[in-house]
Write an enzyme that holds these catalytic residues in place. Sequence first.
Site, PDB file in Angstrom:
ATOM      1  N   TYR A 128     -13.557  26.221  -7.802  1.00  0.00           N
ATOM      2  CA  TYR A 128     -13.407  25.364  -8.981  1.00  0.00           C
ATOM      3  C   TYR A 128     -11.937  25.363  -9.362  1.00  0.00           C
ATOM      4  O   TYR A 128     -11.311  26.431  -9.466  1.00  0.00           O
ATOM      5  CB  TYR A 128     -14.255  25.914 -10.135  1.00  0.00           C
TER       6      TYR A 128
ATOM      7  N   LYS B 229      -4.990  30.607 -18.019  1.00  0.00           N
ATOM      8  CA  LYS B 229      -5.674  31.788 -18.580  1.00  0.00           C
ATOM      9  C   LYS B 229      -4.699  32.861 -19.087  1.00  0.00           C
ATOM     10  O   LYS B 229      -4.060  32.693 -20.122  1.00  0.00           O
ATOM     11  CB  LYS B 229      -6.654  32.339 -17.537  1.00  0.00           C
TER      12      LYS B 229
ATOM     13  N   ASP C 175      -4.448  28.311  -6.122  1.00  0.00           N
ATOM     14  CA  ASP C 175      -4.879  28.176  -7.509  1.00  0.00           C
ATOM     15  C   ASP C 175      -5.108  29.585  -8.057  1.00  0.00           C
ATOM     16  O   ASP C 175      -6.163  30.187  -7.840  1.00  0.00           O
ATOM     17  CB  ASP C 175      -6.154  27.336  -7.585  1.00  0.00           C
TER      18      ASP C 175
HETATM   19  P1  KE4 Z   1      -8.971  25.295 -17.498  1.00  0.00           P
HETATM   20  O1  KE4 Z   1      -8.712  23.803 -17.452  1.00  0.00           O
HETATM   21  O2  KE4 Z   1     -10.394  25.637 -17.877  1.00  0.00           O
HETATM   22  O3  KE4 Z   1      -7.926  26.038 -18.347  1.00  0.00           O
HETATM   23  O4  KE4 Z   1      -8.740  25.889 -16.014  1.00  0.00           O
HETATM   24  C1  KE4 Z   1      -9.456  25.304 -14.960  1.00  0.00           C
HETATM   25  C2  KE4 Z   1      -9.523  26.288 -13.805  1.00  0.00           C
HETATM   26  C3  KE4 Z   1      -8.700  26.110 -12.717  1.00  0.00           C
HETATM   27  N1  KE4 Z   1      -8.721  26.967 -11.678  1.00  0.00           N
HETATM   28  C4  KE4 Z   1      -9.545  28.047 -11.681  1.00  0.00           C
HETATM   29  C5  KE4 Z   1      -9.522  28.979 -10.515  1.00  0.00           C
HETATM   30  C6  KE4 Z   1     -10.412  28.280 -12.777  1.00  0.00           C
HETATM   31  O5  KE4 Z   1     -11.231  29.358 -12.758  1.00  0.00           O
HETATM   32  C7  KE4 Z   1     -10.408  27.396 -13.863  1.00  0.00           C
HETATM   33  C8  KE4 Z   1     -11.331  27.573 -15.063  1.00  0.00           C
HETATM   34  N2  KE4 Z   1     -12.286  28.623 -14.975  1.00  0.00           N
HETATM   35  C9  KE4 Z   1     -13.511  28.459 -15.713  1.00  0.00           C
HETATM   36  C10 KE4 Z   1     -14.406  29.681 -15.553  1.00  0.00           C
HETATM   37  N3  KE4 Z   1     -14.405  30.267 -14.282  1.00  0.00           N
HETATM   38  C11 KE4 Z   1     -13.222  28.180 -17.148  1.00  0.00           C
HETATM   39  C12 KE4 Z   1     -14.365  28.410 -18.113  1.00  0.00           C
HETATM   40  C13 KE4 Z   1     -14.851  27.121 -18.677  1.00  0.00           C
HETATM   41  O6  KE4 Z   1     -14.908  26.111 -17.926  1.00  0.00           O
HETATM   42  O7  KE4 Z   1     -15.194  27.144 -19.879  1.00  0.00           O
END
Ligand code: KE4
Length: 423
Positions: A143, A266, A238
């Site tokens: 993801y 994060k 990523d």
């Molecule tokens: P954000 O747009 O949510 O800040 O980041 C996206 C993203 C990009 N790359 C990786 C490897 C990520 O894990 C994420 C976001 N992670 C999820 C949970 N594993 C965010 C939680 C959510 O969607 O509320």
Amino acid sequence: MSTKSEAYFQRAQNILPGGVNSPVRACKSVGCEPLFINRANGSRMWTVDGTELLDFVMSWGPMLLGHANADVEKAAIQALQNGASFGAPCPAEVELGELIREIMPGMEMVRMVSSGTEATMSAVRLARGFTGRAKVLKFDGCYHGHSDGFLVSAGSGVATLCIPGTPGVPDAIANLTLLAPYNDLAAVEAQFAAHGADIACIIVEPVAGNVGLIPPAKGFLEGLREICNRYGALLIFDEVITGFRVALGGAQQRFGVTPDLTTLGKIIGGGFPVGCYGGKRAVMEHIAPSGPVYQAGTLSGNPVAMAAGIATLKQLARSDYAGLEKRTKTFAEKLADILRAKGRDVVLNQMASMFTIFLTSTPVTDYATAKTADGAAYGEFYRQMRALGVNLAPSGFECAFTSFAHTDADLEKALAAAQQVKL
Ligand code: KE4
């Protein structure tokens, strides 16, 4: 008589789709309602009903120093008193950029954005602009945020909610995303043999964290680096989860493989909305205004988030990563053994301060094997642990996170709770 949290959830569902602002928070896959939180500190959170929770979600990764870290709070409050956003350059964004480069030397230049999604979306656009190619290769179950092309076979909330396909994403865009199973270099070679001249980049979670934790197989990351070199594609790590987590310098430091571009999120903002992408100067200079690839953001580099990020990284640079990894490993192994003693098949994947308990007997090395885990049993485990005051990830396709704020007593409390679970 409903609790305050239940009442908030009822009210929230009238204004927010699913009652939440991000799907995984809805706890749908673990069969219960989300708890509304109004305070957190260290390793703990407190619900609107005053219930204390020992937290292992830690805002899905950002809170590596623990909630409400005093230094981070002080820095953000001081910055806030001078104004929240200028829409003009400020010293803090230069300082944070230089700090990131010091920690991750492969990031020769960086651009600040406000989320991980913005970072990955921008990095892929840059790769396409730099190479003049359109296709992107990602891995099943990884993801990278919710930008259109990334929702093809995505993990995290997409996997959790079993969303088929990519509603809202035109085929013309989805078809530009090529797939391979995680850890499968032969499948990557085959995709490049068929499409190599059109592939702008590979984007990979160097340690997968969105189908639960899946470490890279020996040679996997090195193989991706070699394939990209051979075909003139860019390698994007990523590191939104792994950056500053699996080592201070992220997976690229831990595994000694340097990507062309890195995306961060994060932890970098210490809980404030910060994302970042960066990498080789020759590539980054294609980003406007120094180059033609456009990307922008009103709140990018805002002084408050930058101050929080600087305070976070400076404190992490003084932190005992090896000690936290050792404590987390011991804890996760004991947790897995407690569940095995209850007759459950358990595969534990753990690295640094993150881990996932898969309720399966199949080693979990990719999305397909992650899906062999017993989701219903995980939901039961989650619900009972939460009732005992321990907040695990409300999805079997997510990671649990410890932090520098988790004490040995906290870990013992979580193990004692697990002993009481009936599975
Ligand atoms: P954000 O747009 O949510 O800040 O980041 C996206 C993203 C990009 N790359 C990786 C490897 C990520 O894990 C994420 C976001 N992670 C999820 C949970 N594993 C965010 C939680 C959510 O969607 O509320």
